[in-house]
Write an enzyme that holds these catalytic residues in place. Structure first.
Site, PDB file in Angstrom:
ATOM      1  N   HIS A 188       0.925  -1.073   0.009  1.00 54.45           N
ATOM      2  CA  HIS A 188      -0.039  -0.118  -0.041  1.00 54.45           C
ATOM      3  C   HIS A 188       0.947   1.299  -0.058  1.00 54.45           C
ATOM      4  O   HIS A 188       0.435   2.397  -0.130  1.00 54.45           O
ATOM      5  CB  HIS A 188      -0.810   0.071   1.432  1.00 54.45           C
TER       6      HIS A 188
HETATM    7  C1  UD1 Z   1      -1.860   5.752   5.551  1.00 56.00           C
HETATM    8  C2  UD1 Z   1      -0.749   6.091   6.271  1.00 56.00           C
HETATM    9  C3  UD1 Z   1       0.275   5.241   6.092  1.00 56.00           C
HETATM   10  C4  UD1 Z   1      -0.160   3.854   6.753  1.00 56.00           C
HETATM   11  C5  UD1 Z   1      -1.684   3.238   5.788  1.00 56.00           C
HETATM   12  C6  UD1 Z   1      -1.942   2.202   6.593  1.00 56.00           C
HETATM   13  C7  UD1 Z   1      -0.239   8.491   6.018  1.00 56.00           C
HETATM   14  C8  UD1 Z   1       0.467   9.743   5.253  1.00 56.00           C
HETATM   15  N1  UD1 Z   1      -0.070   7.282   5.717  1.00 56.00           N
HETATM   16  O1  UD1 Z   1      -1.831   5.517   4.184  1.00 56.00           O
HETATM   17  O2  UD1 Z   1       1.584   5.574   6.849  1.00 56.00           O
HETATM   18  O3  UD1 Z   1       0.933   2.896   6.378  1.00 56.00           O
HETATM   19  O4  UD1 Z   1      -2.344   4.527   6.356  1.00 56.00           O
HETATM   20  O5  UD1 Z   1      -2.963   1.732   5.864  1.00 56.00           O
HETATM   21  O6  UD1 Z   1      -1.028   9.037   6.881  1.00 56.00           O
HETATM   22  N2  UD1 Z   1      -9.071   4.842   1.565  1.00 56.00           N
HETATM   23  C9  UD1 Z   1     -10.390   4.394   1.376  1.00 56.00           C
HETATM   24  N3  UD1 Z   1     -10.560   3.837   2.554  1.00 56.00           N
HETATM   25  C10 UD1 Z   1     -10.199   4.105   3.896  1.00 56.00           C
HETATM   26  C11 UD1 Z   1      -9.009   4.838   3.990  1.00 56.00           C
HETATM   27  C12 UD1 Z   1      -8.353   4.967   2.762  1.00 56.00           C
HETATM   28  O7  UD1 Z   1     -10.812   4.101   0.417  1.00 56.00           O
HETATM   29  O8  UD1 Z   1     -10.789   3.875   4.933  1.00 56.00           O
HETATM   30  C13 UD1 Z   1      -8.468   5.269   0.089  1.00 56.00           C
HETATM   31  C14 UD1 Z   1      -8.844   6.534  -0.179  1.00 56.00           C
HETATM   32  O9  UD1 Z   1      -8.743   6.532  -1.711  1.00 56.00           O
HETATM   33  C15 UD1 Z   1      -7.532   7.348   0.202  1.00 56.00           C
HETATM   34  C16 UD1 Z   1      -6.466   6.521  -0.101  1.00 56.00           C
HETATM   35  O10 UD1 Z   1      -6.964   5.224   0.271  1.00 56.00           O
HETATM   36  O11 UD1 Z   1      -7.339   8.579  -0.619  1.00 56.00           O
HETATM   37  C17 UD1 Z   1      -5.124   6.785   1.073  1.00 56.00           C
HETATM   38  O12 UD1 Z   1      -5.702   6.869   2.233  1.00 56.00           O
HETATM   39  P1  UD1 Z   1      -4.674   7.797   3.400  1.00 56.00           P
HETATM   40  O13 UD1 Z   1      -5.241   7.899   4.548  1.00 56.00           O
HETATM   41  O14 UD1 Z   1      -4.313   8.993   2.695  1.00 56.00           O
HETATM   42  O15 UD1 Z   1      -3.300   7.058   3.104  1.00 56.00           O
HETATM   43  P2  UD1 Z   1      -2.960   5.401   3.432  1.00 56.00           P
HETATM   44  O16 UD1 Z   1      -2.422   5.122   1.899  1.00 56.00           O
HETATM   45  O17 UD1 Z   1      -3.989   4.612   3.721  1.00 56.00           O
END
Ligand code: UD1
Length: 376
Positions: free
Chosen positions: A206
């Site tokens: 991820h």
């Molecule tokens: C975040 C953390 C990362 C951690 C990871 C664990 C930061 C900078 N990154 O990354 O360090 O290892 O979480 O999972 O804080 N999304 C969904 N549903 C959710 C959450 C996310 O659909 O419940 C999708 C969305 O499209 C979103 C993307 O995932 O834009 C990224 O989510 P985000 O929280 O920005 O970062 P992660 O890649 O999950």
């Protein structure tokens, strides 16, 4: 009563905060407030962890959701400032390295509220990782720096942070793992998936640097397809990764790759059941490098670096980069019986949360009368 306010936001936070919250409630000398920022919001990325870890529902849920780094961090800060103003915590306790961690620390420091950073001092020395920026800045402004291993202490000292702020408490995430392992192993997860112990591999991907770059992502998938020729590979797909696979139109061909099983993100217990009995794990996660070390399962970290070098020095982890040929060679060696063996690092003993709870009581100067009432 003095009040500790905990911040959780994203999946890797839940298994770190749950044991600290539990230890403090059992001791009963401090009031607690659990704030969920809502950085992760899918049921499978959030709610299931509260159930699996026996964590109470958050006292406050902010529903921040996704966005660019600036948008997400700014929204987090605006809402957290209101929460800190109304809750008046005596200590804000943050964990890990996600955007919610840094946002909470930034708000707290400017409001003059003491901050404790759990899992302080980890460094990948790669400023292209958003998590590395979150770690460096959170550590710089935290009053208490609670580290999982001695390499983290050394990093903090090298950066000029005062030794008096640093406490080596061990790895709190391992408290959750050890507390849940027996329950997880009783689940029918493997049977339900038609898998046999030690006869399958697990993959998670991820990290932005891996999944947002089509060239890197396709290289990693090529390596996985090669491994899947030798044994089933179970791949619970993170929402970020799912989105990239869909954008690149790769979903259908992956679904057809023999041996490769794409599944939805899994709950804590089910995933623990899966990893604990795997033959090999591929990951770019930070936490999974530590969990496999404790479980004694060989881990190939598909990144160029790790902020958790102790899992390589002492544990079962090998950092193999993202070149598909190198990954395939490392996988073949592991599957041919040369998987890395390791030991469990010191203080990854399931008692880090007790040490943290005792420390919070000491630094908050909990009155003896309150302690007596709590233990009566
Ligand atoms: C975040 C953390 C990362 C951690 C990871 C664990 C930061 C900078 N990154 O990354 O360090 O290892 O979480 O999972 O804080 N999304 C969904 N549903 C959710 C959450 C996310 O659909 O419940 C999708 C969305 O499209 C979103 C993307 O995932 O834009 C990224 O989510 P985000 O929280 O920005 O970062 P992660 O890649 O999950």
């Amino acid at each position: 009563m003095k009040k500790v306010l905990h911040i959780v936001g994203a999946r890797p936070n839940f298994m770190k905060v749950a044991p600290i919250h539990r230890a403090l409630s059992e001791r009963g000398a401090l009031q607690q407030c659990l704030v969920h920022t809502g950085q992760h919001y899918d049921v499978k990325m959030s709610d299931v962890f509260f159930t699996d870890l026996g964590m109470p529902a958050p006292d406050i849920h902010l529903g921040i959701g996704s966005g660019s780094h600036a948008e997400q961090t700014a929204r987090l800060m605006l809402e957290l400032e209101k929460v800190f103003t109304s809750q008046k915590p005596d200590l804000v306790s943050v964990v890990g390295d996600v955007n919610s961690t840094l946002a909470a620390a930034l708000v707290a420091v400017k409001m003059g509220i003491p901050i404790s950073h759990v899992e302080a001092g980890l460094r990948s020395f790669d400023n292209a990782m958003p998590e590395e920026i979150n770690r460096i800045l959170t550590d710089r402004i935290s009053d208490l720096l609670l580290t999982p291993s001695a390499d983290a202490d050394a990093n903090l000292i090298r950066e000029g942070l005062e030794p008096a702020r640093i406490r080596l408490v061990g790895n709190v995430m391992i408290d959750s793992l050890l507390g849940a392992r027996d329950r997880a192993l009783k689940l029918s997860t493997l049977a339900d998936m038609g898998l046999s112990p030690r006869a399958y591999a697990v993959c998670t991907l991820h990290r932005a640097s891996n999944v947002d770059d089509p060239k890197v992502l396709t290289g990693l998938l090529t390596a996985l397809a090669h491994v899947a020729e030798r044994l089933p590979v179970v791949f619970p797909v993170h929402p970020r990764t799912r989105k990239r696979l869909t954008d690149l139109g790769l979903g259908p061909s992956l679904e057809r790759t023999p041996g490769l099983r794409l599944v939805d993100p899994m709950g804590y217990l089910e995933f623990l059941a899966l990893t604990a009995q795997a033959r090999l794990v591929f990951t770019d996660s930070g936490g999974l490098q530590e969990e496999t070390t404790v479980l004694g399962i060989p881990c190939l970290t598909v990144r160029e670096n790790t902020e958790r070098p102790i899992t390589v020095e002492v544990g079962t982890n090998l950092v193999v980069g993202t070149d598909p040929v190198r990954i395939q060679q490392a996988a073949d060696r592991a599957l041919d019986g040369q998987g890395k063996q390791g030991r469990i690092p010191e203080l990854w003993d399931g008692r880090a949360s007790e040490r943290i709870a005792a420390l919070y009581e000491r630094v908050l100067g909990v009155a003896p009368a309150e302690l007596r009432a709590a233990s009566a």
